[in-house]
Design a protein around this motif. Structure first.
Motif, PDB file in Angstrom:
ATOM      1  N   ILE A 175       0.848  -1.199   0.000  1.00 40.05           N
ATOM      2  CA  ILE A 175       0.000   0.000   0.000  1.00 40.05           C
ATOM      3  C   ILE A 175       0.880   1.244   0.000  1.00 40.05           C
ATOM      4  CG2 ILE A 175      -1.763   1.288   1.272  1.00 40.05           C
ATOM      5  CD1 ILE A 175      -2.664  -1.366   2.507  1.00 40.05           C
ATOM      6  N   LEU A 176       0.564   2.167  -0.906  1.00 42.22           N
ATOM      7  CA  LEU A 176       1.242   3.460  -0.917  1.00 42.22           C
ATOM      8  C   LEU A 176       0.400   4.463  -0.136  1.00 42.22           C
ATOM      9  CD1 LEU A 176       3.574   5.239  -2.069  1.00 42.22           C
ATOM     10  CD2 LEU A 176       2.010   5.838  -3.940  1.00 42.22           C
ATOM     11  N   LEU A 177       0.980   5.029   0.909  1.00 39.42           N
ATOM     12  CA  LEU A 177       0.289   6.036   1.715  1.00 39.42           C
ATOM     13  C   LEU A 177       0.964   7.377   1.443  1.00 39.42           C
ATOM     14  CD1 LEU A 177      -0.694   5.682   5.484  1.00 39.42           C
ATOM     15  CD2 LEU A 177      -0.220   7.859   4.375  1.00 39.42           C
ATOM     16  N   VAL A 178       0.263   8.228   0.715  1.00 40.71           N
ATOM     17  CA  VAL A 178       0.795   9.546   0.371  1.00 40.71           C
ATOM     18  C   VAL A 178       0.568  10.495   1.545  1.00 40.71           C
ATOM     19  CG1 VAL A 178       0.645  11.490  -1.217  1.00 40.71           C
ATOM     20  CG2 VAL A 178       0.332   9.152  -2.076  1.00 40.71           C
ATOM     21  N   LEU A 179       1.649  10.990   2.115  1.00 40.68           N
ATOM     22  CA  LEU A 179       1.555  11.934   3.223  1.00 40.68           C
ATOM     23  C   LEU A 179       1.458  13.354   2.678  1.00 40.68           C
ATOM     24  CD1 LEU A 179       4.280  10.530   5.657  1.00 40.68           C
ATOM     25  CD2 LEU A 179       1.802  10.218   5.808  1.00 40.68           C
ATOM     26  N   ARG A 180       0.485  14.113   3.215  1.00 42.31           N
ATOM     27  CA  ARG A 180       0.319  15.500   2.797  1.00 42.31           C
ATOM     28  C   ARG A 180       0.930  16.466   3.807  1.00 42.31           C
ATOM     29  NH1 ARG A 180       0.291  17.517  -0.688  1.00 42.31           N
ATOM     30  NH2 ARG A 180      -1.507  18.894  -0.865  1.00 42.31           N
ATOM     31  N   GLY A 181       1.391  15.929   4.954  1.00 47.50           N
ATOM     32  CA  GLY A 181       2.087  16.763   5.917  1.00 47.50           C
ATOM     33  C   GLY A 181       1.192  17.477   6.907  1.00 47.50           C
ATOM     34  N   HIS A 182      -0.075  17.047   7.004  1.00 47.48           N
ATOM     35  CA  HIS A 182      -1.019  17.706   7.897  1.00 47.48           C
ATOM     36  C   HIS A 182      -1.839  16.660   8.651  1.00 47.48           C
ATOM     37  CE1 HIS A 182       0.027  21.403   5.829  1.00 47.48           C
ATOM     38  NE2 HIS A 182      -0.298  20.848   4.676  1.00 47.48           N
ATOM     39  N   SER A 183      -2.717  17.135   9.528  1.00 48.30           N
ATOM     40  CA  SER A 183      -3.502  16.232  10.367  1.00 48.30           C
ATOM     41  C   SER A 183      -4.365  15.234   9.585  1.00 48.30           C
ATOM     42  CB  SER A 183      -4.383  17.037  11.327  1.00 48.30           C
ATOM     43  OG  SER A 183      -5.249  17.905  10.627  1.00 48.30           O
TER      44      SER A 183
END
Length: 311
Positions: A175-183
């Motif tokens: 699974i690719l979990l794209v982090l957006r850098g926020h809550s």
């Protein structure tokens, strides 16, 4: 104005299997209970059978014409309390599928450990899907691929997270979990961690946007340096997300890129062997739409777009 025959539920023994074909939250919302099937139609007792919009909605959900009869709101609510007494307000997760074959819908139900309701794309439109998902308080809406304009509208209007089934199957090895850098990333982890406990590997992926260099003498790191610095907000965020995976006993790796985020995400999808892409939709989902546009049609991985569930 049409007169509807009145039926007291005190004289009726409910067919529990039939009555529960109408999802609990919709049944309470419309104060309605399916009572009997006669060939190709259902008799449904309703507190407000004159509400034609409600009748149309119930027909779409139940997948068959209905014959509404008048019932007492008090009796219907009491019957629903008995009918669903074993399911509390949280209950089992409920997923709404539209345009998804039954076999795939059942696989999705198994993956998410949830109950699934399928709407026929031939008899219900996207506005019906949005309404059913909202009023039925579903936890997830599953769609087949849509044209960009329709998908953009749906992502904006949806009251639930959205799973875009861009492939024939849903497997969860990587699974690719794209982090957006926020809550919102925390909400994505809330979804991914239960899915990954079957043994899937997680790749935490984030992009440092290309921008101007910091002024001479500036102390704050920028670009990839900011993502790698433990004492920076981006670095601390990545570390926190990675720690959640570790504490949950899930294997994972971290990948960092620098550039235009949507282009870098699409490049990672192209180069990586992923079974599912997960990403949080901020605001109205415009960024997610740009990511989907950047992904070529040759890459058909399912995409799970996490939005807050709204009532």
């Amino acid at each position: 104005m049409t007169d509807y025959p009145f039926l007291s539920l005190s004289r009726v023994t409910l067919d529990l299997e039939l009555a529960r074909q109408l999802p609990r939250r919709l049944a309470y919302y419309y104060l309605a209970i399916p009572l009997a099937r006669d060939e190709d139609q259902l008799t449904v007792v309703m507190a407000y059978p004159e509400n034609q919009a409600a009748v149309a909605m119930l027909q779409a959900v139940l997948g068959t014409p209905i014959v509404p009869v008048q019932g007492s709101p008090h009796e219907i609510k009491a019957a629903l309390n008995l009918l669903w007494s074993e399911q509390n307000e949280i209950g089992t997760s409920q997923i709404l599928c539209w345009g998804v074959p039954e076999e795939r819908a059942q696989q999705i139900a198994q993956v998410f450990d949830a109950q699934v309701l399928c709407l026929d794309a031939g008899t219900s439109d996207l506005e019906t899907v949005l309404t059913v998902a909202r009023e039925g308080r579903y936890s997830l809406t599953v769609l087949d691929t849509l044209p960009a304009e329709s998908l953009s509208h749906f992502l904006r209007a949806s009251s639930t997270p959205v799973l875009l089934m861009r492939s024939e199957a849903l497997t969860l090895q990587h699974i690719l979990l794209v982090l957006r850098g926020h809550s919102p990333d925390d909400n994505v982890l809330d979804w991914v961690i239960p899915l990954a406990k079957t043994g899937a590997q997680i790749t935490l992926f984030t992009v440092a946007p290309t921008g101007a260099r910091p002024k001479r003498g500036a102390r704050l790191p920028s670009g990839l340096a900011a993502l790698l610095a433990d004492d920076s907000a981006p670095g601390e965020h990545i570390a926190t997300c990675a720690r959640r995976l570790t504490e949950s006993g899930i294997q994972g790796v971290i990948k960092l890129r620098q550039g235009i985020p949507e282009e870098q995400i699409a490049a990672e999808v192209t180069q990586g062997d992923y079974d599912l892409i997960t990403i949080a939709a901020e605001a109205h989902g415009d960024f997610v739409q740009r990511v989907l546009n950047a992904m070529t049609s040759n890459h058909r991985q399912p995409v799970l777009v996490i939005k807050p569930i709204t009532d």
